[in-house]
Design a protein around this motif. Structure first.
Motif, PDB file in Angstrom:
ATOM      1  N   LEU A   1     112.441  -5.161   0.694  1.00 34.93           N
ATOM      2  CA  LEU A   1     112.897  -4.370   0.911  1.00 34.93           C
ATOM      3  C   LEU A   1     112.684  -3.070   1.316  1.00 34.93           C
ATOM      4  O   LEU A   1     113.200  -2.262   2.721  1.00 34.93           O
ATOM      5  CB  LEU A   1     113.671  -4.480  -0.779  1.00 34.93           C
ATOM      6  CG  LEU A   1     114.857  -5.269  -1.268  1.00 34.93           C
ATOM      7  CD1 LEU A   1     115.528  -4.780  -2.227  1.00 34.93           C
ATOM      8  CD2 LEU A   1     115.365  -5.979   0.113  1.00 34.93           C
ATOM      9  N   ARG A   2     111.430  -2.469   1.038  1.00 34.04           N
ATOM     10  CA  ARG A   2     110.617  -1.436   1.898  1.00 34.04           C
ATOM     11  C   ARG A   2     110.473  -1.086   2.788  1.00 34.04           C
ATOM     12  O   ARG A   2     110.376  -0.762   3.907  1.00 34.04           O
ATOM     13  CB  ARG A   2     109.531  -0.832   1.060  1.00 34.04           C
ATOM     14  CG  ARG A   2     109.258   0.586   1.369  1.00 34.04           C
ATOM     15  CD  ARG A   2     107.832   0.772   0.622  1.00 34.04           C
ATOM     16  NE  ARG A   2     106.767   1.684   0.969  1.00 34.04           N
ATOM     17  CZ  ARG A   2     107.348   2.867   1.313  1.00 34.04           C
ATOM     18  NH1 ARG A   2     107.901   3.495   0.983  1.00 34.04           N
ATOM     19  NH2 ARG A   2     106.170   3.467   1.439  1.00 34.04           N
ATOM     20  N   HIS A   3     109.764  -3.011   3.608  1.00 34.87           N
ATOM     21  CA  HIS A   3     109.114  -3.310   4.507  1.00 34.87           C
ATOM     22  C   HIS A   3     110.848  -4.002   5.554  1.00 34.87           C
ATOM     23  O   HIS A   3     111.101  -3.540   6.581  1.00 34.87           O
ATOM     24  CB  HIS A   3     108.934  -4.378   4.645  1.00 34.87           C
ATOM     25  CG  HIS A   3     107.217  -3.891   3.735  1.00 34.87           C
ATOM     26  ND1 HIS A   3     106.316  -3.296   3.842  1.00 34.87           N
ATOM     27  CD2 HIS A   3     106.226  -5.536   2.789  1.00 34.87           C
ATOM     28  CE1 HIS A   3     105.250  -3.076   2.907  1.00 34.87           C
ATOM     29  NE2 HIS A   3     105.358  -4.780   2.815  1.00 34.87           N
ATOM     30  N   SER A   4     111.402  -4.288   4.986  1.00 37.74           N
ATOM     31  CA  SER A   4     112.610  -4.021   5.691  1.00 37.74           C
ATOM     32  C   SER A   4     113.757  -3.277   6.600  1.00 37.74           C
ATOM     33  O   SER A   4     113.819  -2.837   7.032  1.00 37.74           O
ATOM     34  CB  SER A   4     113.734  -5.069   4.949  1.00 37.74           C
ATOM     35  OG  SER A   4     113.337  -7.107   4.657  1.00 37.74           O
ATOM     36  N   PHE A   5     113.529  -2.481   5.265  1.00 34.87           N
ATOM     37  CA  PHE A   5     114.795  -0.943   5.988  1.00 34.87           C
ATOM     38  C   PHE A   5     113.426  -0.592   7.148  1.00 34.87           C
ATOM     39  O   PHE A   5     113.841   0.054   7.759  1.00 34.87           O
ATOM     40  CB  PHE A   5     114.440  -0.339   4.509  1.00 34.87           C
ATOM     41  CG  PHE A   5     114.491   1.378   4.136  1.00 34.87           C
ATOM     42  CD1 PHE A   5     115.156   1.858   4.797  1.00 34.87           C
ATOM     43  CD2 PHE A   5     112.858   2.617   5.088  1.00 34.87           C
ATOM     44  CE1 PHE A   5     115.160   3.446   5.427  1.00 34.87           C
ATOM     45  CE2 PHE A   5     112.423   3.470   5.067  1.00 34.87           C
ATOM     46  CZ  PHE A   5     113.892   4.178   5.184  1.00 34.87           C
ATOM     47  N   ALA A   6     111.927  -0.536   7.164  1.00 32.88           N
ATOM     48  CA  ALA A   6     110.955  -0.037   7.851  1.00 32.88           C
ATOM     49  C   ALA A   6     111.452  -0.557   8.901  1.00 32.88           C
ATOM     50  O   ALA A   6     111.832  -0.390  10.424  1.00 32.88           O
ATOM     51  CB  ALA A   6     109.873   0.312   7.710  1.00 32.88           C
ATOM     52  N   THR A   7     111.421  -2.219   9.381  1.00 32.57           N
ATOM     53  CA  THR A   7     111.242  -2.828  10.554  1.00 32.57           C
ATOM     54  C   THR A   7     112.649  -2.998  11.072  1.00 32.57           C
ATOM     55  O   THR A   7     112.641  -2.799  12.350  1.00 32.57           O
ATOM     56  CB  THR A   7     111.278  -4.171  10.053  1.00 32.57           C
ATOM     57  OG1 THR A   7     109.988  -4.319   9.195  1.00 32.57           O
ATOM     58  CG2 THR A   7     110.800  -5.383  11.169  1.00 32.57           C
ATOM     59  N   HIS A   8     113.613  -2.697  10.453  1.00 37.83           N
ATOM     60  CA  HIS A   8     115.160  -2.494  10.637  1.00 37.83           C
ATOM     61  C   HIS A   8     115.705  -1.302  11.288  1.00 37.83           C
ATOM     62  O   HIS A   8     116.239  -1.285  12.195  1.00 37.83           O
ATOM     63  CB  HIS A   8     115.972  -2.657   9.521  1.00 37.83           C
ATOM     64  CG  HIS A   8     116.020  -3.803   8.956  1.00 37.83           C
ATOM     65  ND1 HIS A   8     116.786  -4.370   7.455  1.00 37.83           N
ATOM     66  CD2 HIS A   8     115.435  -5.556   9.464  1.00 37.83           C
ATOM     67  CE1 HIS A   8     116.494  -5.684   7.626  1.00 37.83           C
ATOM     68  NE2 HIS A   8     115.587  -6.406   9.033  1.00 37.83           N
ATOM     69  N   LEU A   9     115.071  -0.174  10.834  1.00 45.43           N
ATOM     70  CA  LEU A   9     114.842   0.997  11.407  1.00 45.43           C
ATOM     71  C   LEU A   9     114.055   1.900  13.003  1.00 45.43           C
ATOM     72  O   LEU A   9     114.927   1.830  14.033  1.00 45.43           O
ATOM     73  CB  LEU A   9     114.203   2.659  10.953  1.00 45.43           C
ATOM     74  CG  LEU A   9     115.409   2.585   9.608  1.00 45.43           C
ATOM     75  CD1 LEU A   9     114.103   3.720   8.967  1.00 45.43           C
ATOM     76  CD2 LEU A   9     116.609   3.156   9.578  1.00 45.43           C
ATOM     77  N   LEU A  10     112.973   0.769  12.761  1.00 44.50           N
ATOM     78  CA  LEU A  10     112.141   0.219  13.971  1.00 44.50           C
ATOM     79  C   LEU A  10     112.762   0.061  15.223  1.00 44.50           C
ATOM     80  O   LEU A  10     112.789   0.136  16.482  1.00 44.50           O
ATOM     81  CB  LEU A  10     110.591   0.558  14.123  1.00 44.50           C
ATOM     82  CG  LEU A  10     109.742   0.255  15.178  1.00 44.50           C
ATOM     83  CD1 LEU A  10     109.776   1.817  15.498  1.00 44.50           C
ATOM     84  CD2 LEU A  10     108.116  -0.389  14.495  1.00 44.50           C
ATOM     85  N   LYS A  11     113.804  -0.988  15.370  1.00 43.25           N
ATOM     86  CA  LYS A  11     114.517  -2.644  15.659  1.00 43.25           C
ATOM     87  C   LYS A  11     115.716  -1.682  16.202  1.00 43.25           C
ATOM     88  O   LYS A  11     115.986  -2.138  18.003  1.00 43.25           O
ATOM     89  CB  LYS A  11     114.605  -3.617  15.174  1.00 43.25           C
ATOM     90  CG  LYS A  11     115.248  -4.851  15.819  1.00 43.25           C
ATOM     91  CD  LYS A  11     115.237  -5.672  14.523  1.00 43.25           C
ATOM     92  CE  LYS A  11     116.519  -6.691  15.840  1.00 43.25           C
ATOM     93  NZ  LYS A  11     116.442  -7.952  15.023  1.00 43.25           N
ATOM     94  N   ASN A  12     116.038  -0.832  15.083  1.00 38.13           N
ATOM     95  CA  ASN A  12     116.916  -0.453  16.172  1.00 38.13           C
ATOM     96  C   ASN A  12     117.510   1.149  16.762  1.00 38.13           C
ATOM     97  O   ASN A  12     117.974   2.329  16.860  1.00 38.13           O
ATOM     98  CB  ASN A  12     118.120  -0.059  14.697  1.00 38.13           C
ATOM     99  CG  ASN A  12     118.678  -0.940  14.400  1.00 38.13           C
ATOM    100  OD1 ASN A  12     118.764  -2.376  15.352  1.00 38.13           O
ATOM    101  ND2 ASN A  12     118.899  -1.678  12.771  1.00 38.13           N
ATOM    102  N   GLY A  13     115.619   1.697  16.875  1.00 43.72           N
ATOM    103  CA  GLY A  13     116.080   2.356  17.999  1.00 43.72           C
ATOM    104  C   GLY A  13     115.076   3.951  17.425  1.00 43.72           C
ATOM    105  O   GLY A  13     114.412   4.839  17.599  1.00 43.72           O
ATOM    106  N   ALA A  14     114.663   3.612  15.747  1.00 44.97           N
ATOM    107  CA  ALA A  14     114.416   5.587  15.015  1.00 44.97           C
ATOM    108  C   ALA A  14     112.544   4.949  15.464  1.00 44.97           C
ATOM    109  O   ALA A  14     111.576   4.650  16.163  1.00 44.97           O
ATOM    110  CB  ALA A  14     113.943   4.662  13.960  1.00 44.97           C
ATOM    111  N   ASP A  15     112.409   6.675  15.813  1.00 42.07           N
ATOM    112  CA  ASP A  15     111.052   6.728  15.755  1.00 42.07           C
ATOM    113  C   ASP A  15     109.671   6.695  14.572  1.00 42.07           C
ATOM    114  O   ASP A  15     110.720   7.023  13.764  1.00 42.07           O
ATOM    115  CB  ASP A  15     111.070   8.296  15.782  1.00 42.07           C
ATOM    116  CG  ASP A  15     109.800   8.680  16.598  1.00 42.07           C
ATOM    117  OD1 ASP A  15     109.151   9.150  17.600  1.00 42.07           O
ATOM    118  OD2 ASP A  15     109.071  10.027  15.682  1.00 42.07           O
ATOM    119  N   LEU A  16     108.826   6.359  14.983  1.00 45.01           N
ATOM    120  CA  LEU A  16     107.838   6.315  14.105  1.00 45.01           C
ATOM    121  C   LEU A  16     107.748   7.263  13.586  1.00 45.01           C
ATOM    122  O   LEU A  16     107.110   6.731  11.946  1.00 45.01           O
ATOM    123  CB  LEU A  16     106.721   5.349  14.947  1.00 45.01           C
ATOM    124  CG  LEU A  16     105.355   4.311  14.276  1.00 45.01           C
ATOM    125  CD1 LEU A  16     106.287   3.409  13.752  1.00 45.01           C
ATOM    126  CD2 LEU A  16     104.294   4.622  14.555  1.00 45.01           C
TER     127      LEU A  16
END
Length: 298
Positions: free
Chosen positions: A246-261
């Motif tokens: 779930l933690r990995h998914s949280f980060a991946t989905h944020l990145l995919k939707n344009g969140a800053d690294l």
């Protein structure tokens, strides 16, 4: 100095000086126990001070027959840390693992779930079950904030700052960080506290712990694993998942939707941006998007 005393002192060093969690300390200790068991089985009478590179290489050679390269690399890293400690404390002049190379294992990409799979997991929770509302709140909170499982089970009511839209998380090494929390998770936590948790009598020392079991005590890490695995079976999810998924998914989905690294790094509590960069490899479209957005010749 014998092995028992050396390992005991090393564990205290990891706890007090480095502020590592009990789980991490236990992992380091298990690697050292493997080494001492090997010495006992082969009647090798060497102390932490006198053991040399050749004996450790023999141990690594034997352990490589039992574990995969990743585990082997972790064991070598753990041994290196232990002998670094002995050198630091002036028990030894050199570290016998310095010239021992770990196997090349490459970068392991974390497993993730799609948004639909996460929704299916949460929707499959039986809310008529006494722990249903609590379990839904647990999954929503983990996914909303990208929490490690230990961070979740140690979360306190006093860590909730809903007026500001944040929760305070105690991560590795007892380092605290503030993480934004989605309004859905806030809504579920509020419902859980007011309608479910207030029906329980918290055990002593658990009065402020957010998530409780039926006996009013905190949840174990294993309980969170079990909840997730049972739900995965229920929806026929043919993936090996854990709370970290779930933690990995949280980060991946944020990145995919344009969140800053960098923002993701802060939310996850990573000390180094290098750790967070693994998520770029999960979604190369992020790199393409960066070039298209910020390159002067767009």
């Amino acid at each position: 100095m014998n092995w028992k005393n050396a390992i005991r002192d090393y564990k205290l060093f990891l706890k007090i000086e480095r502020g590592l969690s009990k789980n991490t300390i236990d992992s380091y200790s298990r690697d050292l126990v493997k080494l001492t068991n090997y010495l006992d089985q082969n009647d090798i009478k060497l102390s932490p001070i006198t053991i040399d590179k050749e004996i450790i290489q023999q141990f690594i050679y034997e352990i490589a027959k039992q574990v995969n390269p990743r585990s082997q690399a972790r064991i070598i890293s753990g041994l290196r840390s232990f002998f670094d400690y002995l050198v630091f404390e002036d028990y030894r002049q050199t570290n016998p693992t310095d010239l021992i190379e770990a196997p090349k294992i490459g970068r392991k990409l974390p497993d993730t779930l799609s948004e639909d799979e996460i929704n299916a997991l949460i929707q499959s929770i039986d809310l008529s079950h006494p722990q249903g509302e609590r379990n839904r709140t647990i999954l929503e909170t983990m996914y909303s904030c990208g929490l490690r499982v230990t961070e979740l089970i140690t979360l306190k009511i006093s860590d909730l700052f809903f007026d500001e839209g944040f929760i305070k998380v105690t991560g590795k090494g007892n380092k605290e960080r503030f993480v934004p929390i989605h309004y859905n998770a806030m809504k579920f936590i509020t419902t859980y506290i007011n309608q479910i948790r207030n029906q329980l009598k918290p055990a002593k020392t658990f009065e402020d712990t957010l998530f409780l079991n039926r006996r009013g005590k905190g949840l174990s890490r294993q309980m969170i694993f079990t909840i997730l695995k049972d739900l995965a079976v229920k929806i026929d999810l043919n993936k090996k998942i854990s709370p970290h998924t779930l933690r990995h998914s949280f980060a991946t989905h944020l990145l995919k939707n344009g969140a800053d690294l960098r923002a993701i790094q802060q939310m996850l509590g990573h000390e180094s941006i290098t750790t967070t960069e693994v998520y770029v490899h999960l979604d190369n479209s992020y790199l393409k998007k960066v070039v298209e957005t910020y390159h002067p010749r767009k």
